[in-house]
Scaffold this motif. Structure first.
Motif, PDB file in Angstrom:
ATOM      1  N   GLU A 189      -7.718  61.870 -10.230  1.00  0.00           N
ATOM      2  CA  GLU A 189      -6.821  60.768 -10.574  1.00  0.00           C
ATOM      3  C   GLU A 189      -6.675  60.568 -12.079  1.00  0.00           C
ATOM      4  N   SER A 190      -7.773  60.598 -12.812  1.00  0.00           N
ATOM      5  CA  SER A 190      -7.700  60.370 -14.263  1.00  0.00           C
ATOM      6  C   SER A 190      -6.943  61.507 -14.946  1.00  0.00           C
ATOM      7  N   ARG A 191      -7.166  62.731 -14.501  1.00  0.00           N
ATOM      8  CA  ARG A 191      -6.456  63.892 -15.065  1.00  0.00           C
ATOM      9  C   ARG A 191      -4.967  63.818 -14.727  1.00  0.00           C
ATOM     10  N   PHE A 192      -4.649  63.341 -13.514  1.00  0.00           N
ATOM     11  CA  PHE A 192      -3.255  63.192 -13.107  1.00  0.00           C
ATOM     12  C   PHE A 192      -2.521  62.219 -14.016  1.00  0.00           C
ATOM     13  N   LEU A 193      -3.138  61.075 -14.290  1.00  0.00           N
ATOM     14  CA  LEU A 193      -2.510  60.076 -15.159  1.00  0.00           C
ATOM     15  C   LEU A 193      -2.316  60.620 -16.570  1.00  0.00           C
ATOM     16  N   LEU A 194      -3.253  61.404 -17.042  1.00  0.00           N
ATOM     17  CA  LEU A 194      -3.134  62.031 -18.350  1.00  0.00           C
ATOM     18  C   LEU A 194      -1.973  63.023 -18.382  1.00  0.00           C
ATOM     19  N   GLU A 195      -1.867  63.860 -17.349  1.00  0.00           N
ATOM     20  CA  GLU A 195      -0.773  64.836 -17.269  1.00  0.00           C
ATOM     21  C   GLU A 195       0.582  64.144 -17.121  1.00  0.00           C
TER      22      GLU A 195
ATOM     23  N   THR B 184       6.744  61.011  -6.773  1.00  0.00           N
ATOM     24  CA  THR B 184       6.802  60.934  -5.325  1.00  0.00           C
ATOM     25  C   THR B 184       5.477  60.395  -4.822  1.00  0.00           C
ATOM     26  N   ILE B 185       5.544  59.419  -3.923  1.00  0.00           N
ATOM     27  CA  ILE B 185       4.347  58.873  -3.297  1.00  0.00           C
ATOM     28  C   ILE B 185       4.547  58.955  -1.788  1.00  0.00           C
ATOM     29  N   LYS B 186       3.601  59.621  -1.111  1.00  0.00           N
ATOM     30  CA  LYS B 186       3.700  59.803   0.332  1.00  0.00           C
ATOM     31  C   LYS B 186       2.367  59.502   0.993  1.00  0.00           C
ATOM     32  N   LYS B 187       2.429  59.165   2.251  1.00  0.00           N
ATOM     33  CA  LYS B 187       1.215  59.013   3.043  1.00  0.00           C
ATOM     34  C   LYS B 187       0.634  60.400   3.269  1.00  0.00           C
ATOM     35  N   HIS B 188      -0.670  60.523   3.106  1.00  0.00           N
ATOM     36  CA  HIS B 188      -1.316  61.831   3.228  1.00  0.00           C
ATOM     37  C   HIS B 188      -2.299  61.802   4.388  1.00  0.00           C
ATOM     38  N   LEU B 189      -2.123  62.726   5.316  1.00  0.00           N
ATOM     39  CA  LEU B 189      -3.046  62.859   6.435  1.00  0.00           C
ATOM     40  C   LEU B 189      -3.795  64.174   6.284  1.00  0.00           C
ATOM     41  N   PRO B 190      -5.083  64.112   5.961  1.00  0.00           N
ATOM     42  CA  PRO B 190      -5.838  65.351   5.808  1.00  0.00           C
ATOM     43  C   PRO B 190      -6.000  66.028   7.173  1.00  0.00           C
ATOM     44  N   PRO B 191      -6.130  67.344   7.184  1.00  0.00           N
ATOM     45  CA  PRO B 191      -6.314  68.031   8.456  1.00  0.00           C
ATOM     46  C   PRO B 191      -7.627  67.601   9.122  1.00  0.00           C
ATOM     47  N   VAL B 192      -7.579  67.401  10.432  1.00  0.00           N
ATOM     48  CA  VAL B 192      -8.750  66.950  11.174  1.00  0.00           C
ATOM     49  C   VAL B 192      -9.202  68.068  12.100  1.00  0.00           C
TER      50      VAL B 192
ATOM     51  N   ASP C 206     -13.999  66.386  15.001  1.00  0.00           N
ATOM     52  CA  ASP C 206     -13.947  65.109  14.298  1.00  0.00           C
ATOM     53  C   ASP C 206     -12.761  64.238  14.710  1.00  0.00           C
ATOM     54  N   LYS C 207     -12.109  64.520  15.834  1.00  0.00           N
ATOM     55  CA  LYS C 207     -10.926  63.753  16.232  1.00  0.00           C
ATOM     56  C   LYS C 207     -11.254  62.320  16.598  1.00  0.00           C
ATOM     57  N   ASP C 208     -12.488  62.049  17.033  1.00  0.00           N
ATOM     58  CA  ASP C 208     -12.858  60.699  17.434  1.00  0.00           C
ATOM     59  C   ASP C 208     -13.125  59.783  16.247  1.00  0.00           C
ATOM     60  N   LYS C 209     -13.459  60.340  15.118  1.00  0.00           N
ATOM     61  CA  LYS C 209     -13.759  59.549  13.933  1.00  0.00           C
ATOM     62  C   LYS C 209     -12.454  59.119  13.251  1.00  0.00           C
ATOM     63  N   PRO C 210     -12.351  57.849  12.847  1.00  0.00           N
ATOM     64  CA  PRO C 210     -11.137  57.415  12.146  1.00  0.00           C
ATOM     65  C   PRO C 210     -11.063  58.022  10.741  1.00  0.00           C
ATOM     66  N   VAL C 211      -9.871  58.391  10.348  1.00  0.00           N
ATOM     67  CA  VAL C 211      -9.652  58.977   9.031  1.00  0.00           C
ATOM     68  C   VAL C 211      -9.147  57.873   8.103  1.00  0.00           C
ATOM     69  N   PRO C 212      -9.805  57.647   6.961  1.00  0.00           N
ATOM     70  CA  PRO C 212      -9.322  56.603   6.046  1.00  0.00           C
ATOM     71  C   PRO C 212      -7.951  56.992   5.475  1.00  0.00           C
ATOM     72  N   PRO C 213      -7.083  55.996   5.297  1.00  0.00           N
ATOM     73  CA  PRO C 213      -5.750  56.303   4.772  1.00  0.00           C
ATOM     74  C   PRO C 213      -5.801  56.804   3.336  1.00  0.00           C
ATOM     75  N   GLN C 214      -4.892  57.708   3.022  1.00  0.00           N
ATOM     76  CA  GLN C 214      -4.795  58.266   1.678  1.00  0.00           C
ATOM     77  C   GLN C 214      -3.334  58.349   1.285  1.00  0.00           C
ATOM     78  N   ALA C 215      -3.095  58.471  -0.002  1.00  0.00           N
ATOM     79  CA  ALA C 215      -1.738  58.635  -0.525  1.00  0.00           C
ATOM     80  C   ALA C 215      -1.696  59.874  -1.412  1.00  0.00           C
ATOM     81  N   LEU C 216      -0.630  60.641  -1.268  1.00  0.00           N
ATOM     82  CA  LEU C 216      -0.395  61.805  -2.119  1.00  0.00           C
ATOM     83  C   LEU C 216       0.609  61.384  -3.176  1.00  0.00           C
ATOM     84  N   VAL C 217       0.240  61.485  -4.433  1.00  0.00           N
ATOM     85  CA  VAL C 217       1.103  61.105  -5.551  1.00  0.00           C
ATOM     86  C   VAL C 217       1.409  62.372  -6.334  1.00  0.00           C
TER      87      VAL C 217
END
Length: 108
Positions: free
Chosen positions: A6-12, A29-37, A41-52
């Motif tokens: 994140e810090s390197r992204f803001l610098l770039e 561009t800001i999108k919802k990001h769903l990492p591959p499961v 691990d399908k029973d475990k909830p995946v925390p939400p993420q954003a791809l910027v």
């Protein structure tokens, strides 16, 4: 696209804005990001993420922001945007031709 921290992204992103200050465009561009499961691990909830992502047409950088870091990232992102949005063109406000003239009442 290159995924960075994140810090390197803001610098770039700041470098892209500086390079395109006189003439050019930077797209965000800001999108919802769903990492591959995995199947196990399908029973475990995946925390939400954003791809910027940020691109200037030649190079693209991106980062994935987790739910825990979103407030801190959003504050830094907003500050960077405020600093670099000073070259926006002012829009031309056209007067409508169908507008009725204002009626003034004389008080005696």
């Amino acid at each position: 696209m290159v995924l960075v921290e994140e810090s390197r992204f803001l610098l770039e992103m700041g470098k892209m804005f500086a390079a395109k200050k006189a003439k050019g465009t930077v797209w965000l561009t800001i999108k919802k990001h769903l990492p591959p499961v995995k199947k196990a691990d399908k029973d475990k909830p995946v925390p939400p993420q954003a791809l910027v992502r940020c691109t200037d047409g030649k190079r693209t950088v991106g980062t994935v922001v987790g739910a825990k870091n979103v407030v801190r990232f959003q504050i830094q992102f907003a500050n960077l945007m405020k600093l670099n949005m000073d070259n926006l063109k002012k829009s031309d406000k056209k007067k409508s031709t169908s507008a009725k003239p204002a009626v003034t009442a004389a008080v005696k």
